[in-house]
Design a protein around this motif. Structure first.
Motif, PDB file in Angstrom:
ATOM      1  N   ARG A   1      19.774  68.996   6.009  1.00  0.00           N
ATOM      2  CA  ARG A   1      19.804  68.033   7.263  1.00  0.00           C
ATOM      3  C   ARG A   1      18.693  66.788   7.034  1.00  0.00           C
ATOM      4  NH1 ARG A   1      24.258  68.623  10.793  1.00  0.00           N
ATOM      5  NH2 ARG A   1      24.811  70.721  10.178  1.00  0.00           N
ATOM      6  N   VAL A   2      18.782  65.834   7.734  1.00  0.00           N
ATOM      7  CA  VAL A   2      17.723  64.929   7.507  1.00  0.00           C
ATOM      8  C   VAL A   2      17.232  64.465   8.837  1.00  0.00           C
ATOM      9  CG1 VAL A   2      18.570  64.219   5.603  1.00  0.00           C
ATOM     10  CG2 VAL A   2      19.571  62.966   7.650  1.00  0.00           C
ATOM     11  N   GLU A   3      16.129  63.724   9.196  1.00  0.00           N
ATOM     12  CA  GLU A   3      15.627  63.106  10.440  1.00  0.00           C
ATOM     13  C   GLU A   3      16.015  61.729  10.367  1.00  0.00           C
ATOM     14  OE1 GLU A   3      14.484  62.127  13.662  1.00  0.00           O
ATOM     15  OE2 GLU A   3      14.298  64.359  13.302  1.00  0.00           O
ATOM     16  N   PRO A   4      16.978  61.409  11.329  1.00  0.00           N
ATOM     17  CA  PRO A   4      17.508  59.938  11.168  1.00  0.00           C
ATOM     18  C   PRO A   4      16.538  59.167  11.851  1.00  0.00           C
ATOM     19  CG  PRO A   4      18.546  61.271  12.733  1.00  0.00           C
ATOM     20  CD  PRO A   4      17.690  62.126  12.180  1.00  0.00           C
ATOM     21  N   GLY A   5      15.575  59.674  12.699  1.00  0.00           N
ATOM     22  CA  GLY A   5      14.758  58.558  13.244  1.00  0.00           C
ATOM     23  C   GLY A   5      15.715  57.777  14.593  1.00  0.00           C
ATOM     24  N   ALA A   6      15.291  56.617  14.978  1.00  0.00           N
ATOM     25  CA  ALA A   6      16.006  56.056  15.962  1.00  0.00           C
ATOM     26  C   ALA A   6      17.267  55.245  15.615  1.00  0.00           C
ATOM     27  CB  ALA A   6      14.999  55.050  16.691  1.00  0.00           C
ATOM     28  N   MET A   7      17.600  55.183  14.365  1.00  0.00           N
ATOM     29  CA  MET A   7      18.874  54.355  14.032  1.00  0.00           C
ATOM     30  C   MET A   7      20.010  54.764  14.741  1.00  0.00           C
ATOM     31  SD  MET A   7      18.087  51.962  12.323  1.00  0.00           S
ATOM     32  CE  MET A   7      16.578  51.212  11.452  1.00  0.00           C
ATOM     33  N   PRO A   8      20.518  55.990  15.006  1.00  0.00           N
ATOM     34  CA  PRO A   8      21.772  56.183  15.696  1.00  0.00           C
ATOM     35  C   PRO A   8      21.677  55.651  17.047  1.00  0.00           C
ATOM     36  CG  PRO A   8      21.413  58.096  14.393  1.00  0.00           C
ATOM     37  CD  PRO A   8      19.988  57.286  14.294  1.00  0.00           C
ATOM     38  N   ALA A   9      20.588  55.808  17.768  1.00  0.00           N
ATOM     39  CA  ALA A   9      20.362  55.614  19.170  1.00  0.00           C
ATOM     40  C   ALA A   9      20.566  53.879  19.088  1.00  0.00           C
ATOM     41  CB  ALA A   9      19.109  56.187  19.715  1.00  0.00           C
ATOM     42  N   LEU A  10      19.583  53.390  18.294  1.00  0.00           N
ATOM     43  CA  LEU A  10      19.874  51.865  18.336  1.00  0.00           C
ATOM     44  C   LEU A  10      20.893  51.256  17.953  1.00  0.00           C
ATOM     45  CD1 LEU A  10      16.518  51.505  16.267  1.00  0.00           C
ATOM     46  CD2 LEU A  10      16.855  50.870  18.541  1.00  0.00           C
ATOM     47  N   PHE A  11      21.845  51.898  17.321  1.00  0.00           N
ATOM     48  CA  PHE A  11      23.101  51.324  16.947  1.00  0.00           C
ATOM     49  C   PHE A  11      24.314  52.202  17.683  1.00  0.00           C
ATOM     50  CE2 PHE A  11      20.686  49.396  13.602  1.00  0.00           C
ATOM     51  CZ  PHE A  11      21.214  48.171  13.304  1.00  0.00           C
ATOM     52  N   SER A  12      23.948  52.795  18.683  1.00  0.00           N
ATOM     53  CA  SER A  12      24.993  53.238  19.491  1.00  0.00           C
ATOM     54  C   SER A  12      26.070  52.421  20.168  1.00  0.00           C
ATOM     55  CB  SER A  12      24.317  54.149  20.605  1.00  0.00           C
ATOM     56  OG  SER A  12      23.849  53.079  21.699  1.00  0.00           O
ATOM     57  N   ALA A  13      27.231  53.042  20.444  1.00  0.00           N
ATOM     58  CA  ALA A  13      28.300  52.008  20.758  1.00  0.00           C
ATOM     59  C   ALA A  13      27.848  51.500  22.341  1.00  0.00           C
ATOM     60  CB  ALA A  13      29.611  52.646  21.036  1.00  0.00           C
ATOM     61  N   GLU A  14      27.109  51.949  22.796  1.00  0.00           N
ATOM     62  CA  GLU A  14      26.519  51.465  24.278  1.00  0.00           C
ATOM     63  C   GLU A  14      25.711  50.313  24.011  1.00  0.00           C
ATOM     64  OE1 GLU A  14      28.417  55.334  24.825  1.00  0.00           O
ATOM     65  OE2 GLU A  14      26.820  54.656  23.772  1.00  0.00           O
ATOM     66  N   ARG A  15      24.759  50.453  22.956  1.00  0.00           N
ATOM     67  CA  ARG A  15      23.788  49.407  22.678  1.00  0.00           C
ATOM     68  C   ARG A  15      24.273  48.269  22.114  1.00  0.00           C
ATOM     69  NH1 ARG A  15      18.393  50.850  22.192  1.00  0.00           N
ATOM     70  NH2 ARG A  15      17.594  48.636  21.836  1.00  0.00           N
ATOM     71  N   MET A  16      25.357  48.475  21.392  1.00  0.00           N
ATOM     72  CA  MET A  16      26.172  47.423  20.788  1.00  0.00           C
ATOM     73  C   MET A  16      26.907  46.684  21.686  1.00  0.00           C
ATOM     74  SD  MET A  16      24.978  47.104  17.523  1.00  0.00           S
ATOM     75  CE  MET A  16      23.368  47.772  18.613  1.00  0.00           C
ATOM     76  N   ALA A  17      27.450  47.421  22.816  1.00  0.00           N
ATOM     77  CA  ALA A  17      28.267  46.548  24.058  1.00  0.00           C
ATOM     78  C   ALA A  17      27.162  45.849  24.612  1.00  0.00           C
ATOM     79  CB  ALA A  17      28.823  47.830  24.617  1.00  0.00           C
ATOM     80  N   GLU A  18      26.033  46.273  24.970  1.00  0.00           N
ATOM     81  CA  GLU A  18      25.348  45.370  25.533  1.00  0.00           C
ATOM     82  C   GLU A  18      24.930  44.220  24.611  1.00  0.00           C
ATOM     83  OE1 GLU A  18      21.591  47.360  26.069  1.00  0.00           O
ATOM     84  OE2 GLU A  18      22.379  49.076  27.321  1.00  0.00           O
ATOM     85  N   ARG A  19      24.926  44.285  23.559  1.00  0.00           N
ATOM     86  CA  ARG A  19      24.742  43.146  22.629  1.00  0.00           C
ATOM     87  C   ARG A  19      26.058  42.147  22.855  1.00  0.00           C
ATOM     88  NH1 ARG A  19      21.549  42.843  18.058  1.00  0.00           N
ATOM     89  NH2 ARG A  19      21.772  41.313  16.604  1.00  0.00           N
ATOM     90  N   VAL A  20      27.247  42.527  22.708  1.00  0.00           N
ATOM     91  CA  VAL A  20      28.521  41.866  23.240  1.00  0.00           C
ATOM     92  C   VAL A  20      28.135  40.973  24.319  1.00  0.00           C
ATOM     93  CG1 VAL A  20      30.959  42.146  23.062  1.00  0.00           C
ATOM     94  CG2 VAL A  20      29.633  43.294  21.289  1.00  0.00           C
ATOM     95  N   LEU A  21      28.009  41.798  25.168  1.00  0.00           N
ATOM     96  CA  LEU A  21      28.035  41.291  26.677  1.00  0.00           C
ATOM     97  C   LEU A  21      26.871  40.219  26.843  1.00  0.00           C
ATOM     98  CD1 LEU A  21      28.679  44.196  29.008  1.00  0.00           C
ATOM     99  CD2 LEU A  21      30.193  42.453  28.177  1.00  0.00           C
ATOM    100  N   SER A  22      25.731  40.476  26.273  1.00  0.00           N
ATOM    101  CA  SER A  22      24.761  39.282  26.209  1.00  0.00           C
ATOM    102  C   SER A  22      25.220  38.183  25.503  1.00  0.00           C
ATOM    103  CB  SER A  22      23.469  40.002  25.393  1.00  0.00           C
ATOM    104  OG  SER A  22      22.483  39.070  25.173  1.00  0.00           O
TER     105      SER A  22
END
Length: 320
Positions: free
Chosen positions: A290-311
């Motif tokens: 297993r690896v420690e992914p850091g913040a990347m999955p959360a930063l690029f979550s579908a919800e965060r990217m949807a916020e980007r689209v609405l912005s």
């Protein structure tokens, strides 16, 4: 809903999941679901795949736009953008996902389309530059943005490897690597993944029409995920692997260098079968790496990217 102004959007696409093809355009559906979760009023205009479907779809869409009003029309992929443009959709946003820009026949039409858009979006920054020896999407008269679709972190998360293999009826002691793409797509380079698996004394798992619910099981069942593509628009597979804390070996295309390049235990480098197989062998020998992914999955979550689209919609509608 995070204070977003309520927007009425129409999504135009011929890549959307169905009962027959549950993985088709799953990333588009995830973005639609996330936008709705943020309070956006989103409708989907879908049509069939195939060259003969585009002009009839444009006529149907034109008729719908005469009857209904939308704040923004957002097409996914260049040819779907042409359907919306021919239907007179305005303001018009198109997200280009990679093959629509790199393809020898479709690429020129995508570059021409940017002249008719209000916002030209790339699934990653790599869309706007050359990759795999093929041209990117040059800036046109339209505003530009980077609008990835994002990973559904509710689906993709760590699952005990033994449990994943049990549910998939795989050998609990098997040496498995995962190729998370359609091997029939030449750009994905299944031949490279097969070579790595052979050198690492592993079985290569291949997913074609696996249901979205099952896909996290396949990721968690593998000792590593192999992303051997010549080019990617964004490339969700590395993020999906990281969200499951599974090592990923990827070519430096799409967003892979950004999301996985600094993760210990992962490899983002030009394809070299001997180098890749040595790392894959090490992971396979570890049993359940297993690896420690850091913040990347959360930063690029579908919800965060949807916020980007609405912005991006808000900026477009405000004239910004």
């Amino acid at each position: 809903h995070l204070g977003w102004p309520r927007v009425r959007a129409l999504i135009v696409t011929n890549l959307y999941p169905s009962s027959e093809r549950p993985r088709l355009g799953r990333f588009v559906a995830d973005q639609v679901d996330a936008m709705r979760g943020l309070g956006a009023d989103v409708e989907v205009f879908g049509f069939e795949l195939g060259a003969g479907a585009y002009l009839p779809a444009a006529r149907r869409l034109r008729a719908q736009l005469r009857q209904q009003s939308f704040d923004v029309v957002h097409a996914h992929y260049g040819l779907c953008g042409w359907v919306a443009a021919l239907a007179g959709a305005r303001p018009l946003v198109v997200t280009f996902h990679g093959t629509d820009v790199r393809h020898s026949l479709v690429g020129p039409s995508s570059r021409l389309l940017t002249r008719r858009l209000d916002l030209a979006a790339g699934a990653s920054r790599s869309i706007f530059g050359p990759e795999g020896g093929r041209r990117g999407l040059p800036p046109g008269r339209a505003a530009i943005a980077v609008l990835p679709c994002g990973v559904d972190t509710r689906r993709f998360h760590p699952i005990d490897r033994a449990e994943a293999r049990r549910r998939l009826r795989l050998d609990p002691e098997g040496r498995y690597l995962l190729f998370p793409a359609n091997p029939d797509r030449a750009v994905k380079r299944h031949d490279r993944a097969a070579e790595v698996a052979g050198l690492a004394d592993a079985e290569l798992l291949v997913t074609r029409e696996v249901s979205p619910k099952e896909m996290p099981l396949w990721v968690n069942a593998a000792g590593a995920v192999l992303v051997t593509s010549e080019s990617e628009g964004f490339g969700l597979a590395p993020l999906e692997a990281l969200a499951c804390e599974v090592p990923v070996l990827a070519t430096p295309v799409g967003a892979a260098p950004l999301v996985a390049g600094a993760v210990d235990g992962c490899l983002v480098a030009p394809f070299d079968a001997s180098v890749w197989s040595r790392l894959a062998h090490r992971h396979l020998d570890a049993g359940d790496p297993r690896v420690e992914p850091g913040a990347m999955p959360a930063l690029f979550s579908a919800e965060r990217m949807a916020e980007r689209v609405l912005s991006a919609y808000a900026g477009l509608l405000a004239g910004g």
